[in-house]
Scaffold this motif. Structure first.
Motif, PDB file in Angstrom:
ATOM      1  N   GLN A   9       0.824  -1.203   0.000  1.00  0.00           N
ATOM      2  CA  GLN A   9       0.000   0.000   0.000  1.00  0.00           C
ATOM      3  C   GLN A   9       0.865   1.264   0.000  1.00  0.00           C
ATOM      4  O   GLN A   9       0.609   2.217  -0.739  1.00  0.00           O
ATOM      5  N   GLU A  10       1.931   1.269   0.820  1.00  0.00           N
ATOM      6  CA  GLU A  10       2.793   2.440   0.887  1.00  0.00           C
ATOM      7  C   GLU A  10       3.573   2.617  -0.412  1.00  0.00           C
ATOM      8  O   GLU A  10       3.776   3.742  -0.890  1.00  0.00           O
ATOM      9  N   LEU A  11       4.028   1.522  -0.993  1.00  0.00           N
ATOM     10  CA  LEU A  11       4.746   1.608  -2.271  1.00  0.00           C
ATOM     11  C   LEU A  11       3.836   2.140  -3.374  1.00  0.00           C
ATOM     12  O   LEU A  11       4.248   2.955  -4.208  1.00  0.00           O
ATOM     13  N   ARG A  12       2.587   1.678  -3.366  1.00  0.00           N
ATOM     14  CA  ARG A  12       1.631   2.148  -4.375  1.00  0.00           C
ATOM     15  C   ARG A  12       1.366   3.645  -4.188  1.00  0.00           C
ATOM     16  O   ARG A  12       1.259   4.403  -5.158  1.00  0.00           O
ATOM     17  N   ASN A  13       1.299   4.074  -2.925  1.00  0.00           N
ATOM     18  CA  ASN A  13       1.087   5.492  -2.637  1.00  0.00           C
ATOM     19  C   ASN A  13       2.256   6.331  -3.175  1.00  0.00           C
ATOM     20  O   ASN A  13       2.054   7.389  -3.789  1.00  0.00           O
ATOM     21  N   ILE A  14       3.485   5.867  -2.954  1.00  0.00           N
ATOM     22  CA  ILE A  14       4.664   6.586  -3.439  1.00  0.00           C
ATOM     23  C   ILE A  14       4.647   6.661  -4.965  1.00  0.00           C
ATOM     24  O   ILE A  14       4.907   7.712  -5.569  1.00  0.00           O
ATOM     25  N   ALA A  15       4.297   5.540  -5.604  1.00  0.00           N
ATOM     26  CA  ALA A  15       4.248   5.509  -7.073  1.00  0.00           C
ATOM     27  C   ALA A  15       3.182   6.471  -7.611  1.00  0.00           C
ATOM     28  O   ALA A  15       3.410   7.190  -8.603  1.00  0.00           O
ATOM     29  N   ASN A  16       2.038   6.495  -6.934  1.00  0.00           N
ATOM     30  CA  ASN A  16       0.950   7.390  -7.378  1.00  0.00           C
ATOM     31  C   ASN A  16       1.360   8.863  -7.254  1.00  0.00           C
ATOM     32  O   ASN A  16       1.070   9.687  -8.135  1.00  0.00           O
ATOM     33  N   VAL A  17       2.041   9.198  -6.134  1.00  0.00           N
ATOM     34  CA  VAL A  17       2.492  10.579  -5.934  1.00  0.00           C
ATOM     35  C   VAL A  17       3.507  10.948  -7.007  1.00  0.00           C
ATOM     36  O   VAL A  17       3.459  12.047  -7.587  1.00  0.00           O
ATOM     37  N   ALA A  18       4.439  10.030  -7.278  1.00  0.00           N
ATOM     38  CA  ALA A  18       5.458  10.297  -8.304  1.00  0.00           C
ATOM     39  C   ALA A  18       4.829  10.526  -9.669  1.00  0.00           C
ATOM     40  O   ALA A  18       5.220  11.425 -10.424  1.00  0.00           O
ATOM     41  N   GLU A  19       3.809   9.708  -9.969  1.00  0.00           N
ATOM     42  CA  GLU A  19       3.142   9.840 -11.272  1.00  0.00           C
ATOM     43  C   GLU A  19       2.341  11.140 -11.336  1.00  0.00           C
ATOM     44  O   GLU A  19       2.346  11.846 -12.348  1.00  0.00           O
ATOM     45  N   ARG A  20       1.663  11.479 -10.234  1.00  0.00           N
ATOM     46  CA  ARG A  20       0.789  12.650 -10.201  1.00  0.00           C
ATOM     47  C   ARG A  20       1.586  13.944 -10.396  1.00  0.00           C
ATOM     48  O   ARG A  20       1.095  14.888 -11.033  1.00  0.00           O
ATOM     49  N   TYR A  21       2.804  14.006  -9.869  1.00  0.00           N
ATOM     50  CA  TYR A  21       3.574  15.254  -9.925  1.00  0.00           C
ATOM     51  C   TYR A  21       4.779  15.153 -10.864  1.00  0.00           C
ATOM     52  O   TYR A  21       5.742  15.915 -10.728  1.00  0.00           O
ATOM     53  N   ASN A  22       4.699  14.206 -11.794  1.00  0.00           N
ATOM     54  CA  ASN A  22       5.695  14.082 -12.865  1.00  0.00           C
ATOM     55  C   ASN A  22       7.132  13.998 -12.323  1.00  0.00           C
ATOM     56  O   ASN A  22       8.056  14.659 -12.798  1.00  0.00           O
ATOM     57  N   ILE A  23       7.310  13.168 -11.263  1.00  0.00           N
ATOM     58  CA  ILE A  23       8.649  12.961 -10.701  1.00  0.00           C
ATOM     59  C   ILE A  23       9.352  11.922 -11.560  1.00  0.00           C
ATOM     60  O   ILE A  23       8.958  10.750 -11.601  1.00  0.00           O
ATOM     61  N   SER A  24      10.401  12.342 -12.257  1.00  0.00           N
ATOM     62  CA  SER A  24      10.973  11.529 -13.329  1.00  0.00           C
ATOM     63  C   SER A  24      11.800  10.346 -12.858  1.00  0.00           C
ATOM     64  O   SER A  24      11.816   9.287 -13.489  1.00  0.00           O
ATOM     65  N   ASN A  25      12.512  10.479 -11.757  1.00  0.00           N
ATOM     66  CA  ASN A  25      13.438   9.412 -11.348  1.00  0.00           C
ATOM     67  C   ASN A  25      13.179   8.961  -9.909  1.00  0.00           C
ATOM     68  O   ASN A  25      12.953   9.779  -9.010  1.00  0.00           O
ATOM     69  N   ILE A  26      13.235   7.667  -9.714  1.00  0.00           N
ATOM     70  CA  ILE A  26      13.132   7.064  -8.369  1.00  0.00           C
ATOM     71  C   ILE A  26      14.325   6.116  -8.213  1.00  0.00           C
ATOM     72  O   ILE A  26      14.561   5.280  -9.080  1.00  0.00           O
ATOM     73  N   ARG A  27      15.067   6.268  -7.121  1.00  0.00           N
ATOM     74  CA  ARG A  27      16.214   5.376  -6.934  1.00  0.00           C
ATOM     75  C   ARG A  27      16.219   4.788  -5.525  1.00  0.00           C
ATOM     76  O   ARG A  27      15.629   5.358  -4.592  1.00  0.00           O
TER      77      ARG A  27
END
Length: 781
Positions: free
Chosen positions: A572-590
């Motif tokens: 659930q927390e990982l999905r939340n992080i992914a959704n936030v990244a997608e919503r605000y066009n965050i290009s890179n996750i490491r």
């Protein structure tokens, strides 16, 4: 405040050590009176044998002079014995018809030599070996008579025999057992000792039981129960001691073999305590210096109302030099069912070594002829350390390694076990006070001043300090180029004046440069933050957000790290992080090296929204703090449980977030005993074993330095408590930018253990840490 009246009955080593500790902790709390039955000041009874042997003068074994008693406002009555304690009226009476009231009373009546109840034991020329007077009488007799018999083949008997030999007497040692010093040595070491002592001129009668001292008014010989006999003009009985409990018994205080005490050295009677050879703790009585000093320290803290865990008993160790022969024993050195031993016997050089193991841990040892590994073995036994095969091989170093033993000793290693004096403390004392002799070191630090067993090591250390190869200078450097003050002096001044701003510090303490430098800028802010709960650090940082949650990148965007305690998350927390990244066009996750997720490329206008919408919020990224806890799980075929490690890391992260420290702290956790390297090279490392968690401190991957085993915690909760309280103690006593490893070297791992082994101290430190964390959260939010 009215001082309480404290009476000490007994002017010996254990009781007076307690008084010394009281003077350190609360010098104005008690009006102290001491009664001693001997007509002397406090002296080192253990060194009487060296007086008898002619290597020491009587005046040299005094511990405290009359001037010392006077300087510390202690009333001393020498040669006066207490005969009665009125426990209801709190009054003591002496053999000189003196009555004195007390609020607190310490019994340190010691013990008396056991005189065999045989016919003729009251003849002239039959002595014990316990007091200065006994020593003086032996010296007097030796000038007129030449044949001596010493009954007792223990340490005291052999020391007396050596002294009588030096006085020119023909000495025979009589012992009831089949081998000498059976309480300190096994048969093999005892046989080697006997051979060496026979070469020096002693003769031995073993398995002999004394039946009678024969002669007229004075002793002329000894007859045994097998009807054999020997001639003797002097008979010294060194057959053990008996605790002096008559005074306690007459006063209604509970006794067994000795005066029964609890963990705080309290007797059955309120406000009456007992320490030393006259005290019985958990069924044990102790006659060695280190345990008795430990009892004195515990009682002093208790009387001064300093919370502590009490006295828990001691692991007995004996390091001696008998007639020039080095001997050491510790713990369970006799093999039995369930133990195994590593033994080295070098008859050519007169060296014998045995280390006894139970379930992979050292439980005892005997060293004869070469005791250079004594300190290391004592530490391993106290730490209850599981030894790997490679570590067992390294227990006995090569000759080259032994020759460099003093050189390679860490500064935190204990040189004098009786007084807890480290190598670093001796070096510092020598350098600060220009000490040039072992006696000067003894007077300054107390090292070698009790049992004397460490005197060879102190001598070697002094020789090393005075040599050309010595390069371990311990010097006080100025905090930075802007001031003439050392860091310790700067902190003391800041504590005294309670400054509110960095500029105030610089002006009042007369800094040479009022603008400061990068070192004092950060350091002064850190110390003000530690000392003043209302201080707000307004200095500029690398972080651009008010609560230091984001790092500015080269392209004008930001990097943030979602808060994931212990690196443990869920779908659930990982999905939340992914959704936030997608919503605000965050290009890179490491994935970071410390097992966290970093979002890279967050636009400035989106920072508040990202912080709000991440379920656990964002991690604070300010410098000099406890870094994210790293967890290492077994590799390959390892099927050990990993859940306890994850749970522990999660809890440590929660307890330590927002807490600033003198220097960055890296904590690593290994899920099982199959993983070691990352744990032992971290500032604090925890490794799961069968009985809980091994806690290592002071490691460094940058310097390829392994940490020392500090503690074994039985539960996750205890591991968290010990780790967190250690960090808080480091925060309170560490210097700015001083690593945990350097701090441990400076203050000594033994000292830190003494602080944290007491549950009350840990509770206090945990409260302080929690308070600091709450303050930081309030400020940030």
């Amino acid at each position: 405040m009215t001082k309480q009246k404290l009476i000490l009955i007994g002017n010996g080593m254990a009781g007076m050590r307690c008084i010394e500790e009281i003077l350190i902790h609360s010098p104005d709390c008690f009006d102290i009176t001491v009664f001693g039955s001997e007509p002397h000041v406090n002296y080192n009874r253990i060194l009487l044998s060296t007086v008898l042997q002619g290597s020491t003068k009587l005046e040299d074994i005094n511990i405290h002079s009359l001037a010392w008693y006077k300087e510390n406002n202690i009333t001393l009555f020498k040669g006066e014995s207490v005969t009665h304690i009125d426990t209801k009226r709190k009054i003591i009476k002496t053999d000189k018809n003196r009555e004195t009231m007390y609020d607190k009373l310490i019994l340190a009546t010691g013990s008396s030599p056991y005189m065999l109840p045989v016919k003729g034991s009251d003849k002239e020329g039959v002595l014990g070996f316990r007091t200065i007077e006994d020593c003086q009488e032996m010296i007097k007799i030796s000038k007129q008579y030449k044949k001596a018999a010493v009954i007792g083949g223990g340490l005291l008997g052999l020391e007396a025999a050596r002294g009588l030999l030096n006085l020119g007497m023909d000495v025979q040692v009589i012992h009831h057992s089949g081998f000498l010093m059976e309480r300190q040595l096994d048969r093999a070491a005892s046989a080697m000792l006997r051979e060496e002592l026979e070469k020096q001129g002693m003769s031995f009668l073993l398995n002999k039981h004394t039946d009678e001292i024969i002669g007229g008014n004075r002793a002329e010989g000894v007859r045994f129960n097998d009807s054999s006999k020997i001639a003797a003009d002097l008979v010294v009985m060194a057959t053990g001691v008996r605790p002096n409990v008559n005074l306690a018994k007459k006063s209604g205080i509970e006794t067994n073999r000795a005066i029964i005490v609890n963990d705080y050295l309290e007797t059955s009677t309120p406000d009456i305590y007992a320490v030393g050879e006259c005290a019985e703790h958990r069924g044990m009585t102790y006659g060695l210096v280190a345990p008795l000093y430990e009892q004195g320290k515990v009682l002093a803290r208790h009387l001064c109302q300093i919370k502590n865990d009490g006295y828990r008993g001691s692991v007995l160790s004996t390091q001696l030099k008998i007639s020039g022969i080095d001997v050491y024993s510790v713990g369970e050195f006799k093999e039995n069912q369930g133990t195994k031993a590593i033994t080295i016997s070098n008859m050519l050089d007169g060296i014998y070594k045995k280390v006894v193991f139970r379930e992979g841990k050292i439980v005892g040892a005997v060293l004869f002829g070469d005791t250079s590994e004594a300190i290391k073995l004592s530490q391993m036994i106290n730490e209850k350390k599981d030894l790997l095969q490679a570590e067992k091989v390294q227990l006995f170093p090569s000759q080259h390694e032994k020759e460099n033993a003093v050189t390679s000793m860490p500064l935190t290693d204990i040189v004098c076990n009786c007084n807890g004096v480290t190598k670093g403390a001796i070096i510092e004392a020598v350098q600060k006070n220009d000490l040039t002799t072992v006696d000067e070191i003894k007077n300054c630090t107390k090292a070698s001043g009790s049992c004397g067993g460490c005197k060879p090591l102190v001598t070697d250390l002094l020789t090393y300090i005075q040599s050309d190869e010595f390069d371990e200078i311990i010097e006080q450097k100025t905090f930075c180029t802007c001031t003439h003050l050392s860091e310790d002096e700067l902190v003391r001044e800041m504590q005294q004046y309670q400054f509110e701003t960095v500029q105030q510090v610089r002006e009042i303490l007369k800094f040479k440069d009022m603008k400061g430098c990068s070192l004092c800028e950060g350091g002064l802010h850190y110390y003000l933050d530690m000392m003043n709960p209302h201080y707000e650090n307004n200095r500029h940082s690398l972080f651009t957000t008010e609560n230091e949650q984001a790092v500015l990148l080269h392209d004008g965007t930001y990097a943030v790290v979602p808060q994931i305690h212990g690196g443990l998350t869920n779908v659930q927390e990982l999905r939340n992080i992914a959704n936030v990244a997608e919503r605000y066009n965050i290009s890179n996750i490491r994935l970071t090296s410390d097992q966290r997720i970093q979002l890279i490329g967050v636009k400035k206008e989106y920072l508040p929204l990202v912080s709000e919408e991440i379920d656990r919020g964002l991690q604070h990224l300010y410098e000099r703090t406890v870094k994210n806890v790293s967890v290492y799980i077994g590799k390959g075929t390892c099927i050990c449980q990993y859940e306890p490690a994850l749970a522990l890391s999660n809890e440590l992260d929660k307890q330590l977030e927002y807490v600033k420290t003198p220097c960055d702290i890296k904590i690593s956790i290994a899920s099982c005993s199959h993983i070691a390297e990352n744990v032992t090279t971290s500032d604090i490392g925890l490794r799961r074993i069968d009985r809980g968690w091994e806690i290592y401190v002071g490691g460094s991957s940058a310097e390829a330095r392994s940490g020392e085993l500090f503690y074994v915690a039985e539960t996750n909760e205890e591991a968290v408590e010990v780790s967190c309280s250690l960090i808080q103690y480091y925060r309170e006593t560490g210097n700015y930018l001083e690593t945990v490893g350097s701090w441990i070297e400076r203050v000594g791992i033994v000292h830190v253990r003494e602080v944290l082994f007491e549950v009350d101290n840990r509770e206090y430190l945990m409260k302080q840490l929690s308070s600091e964390r709450s303050r930081a959260i309030t400020y940030l939010l």
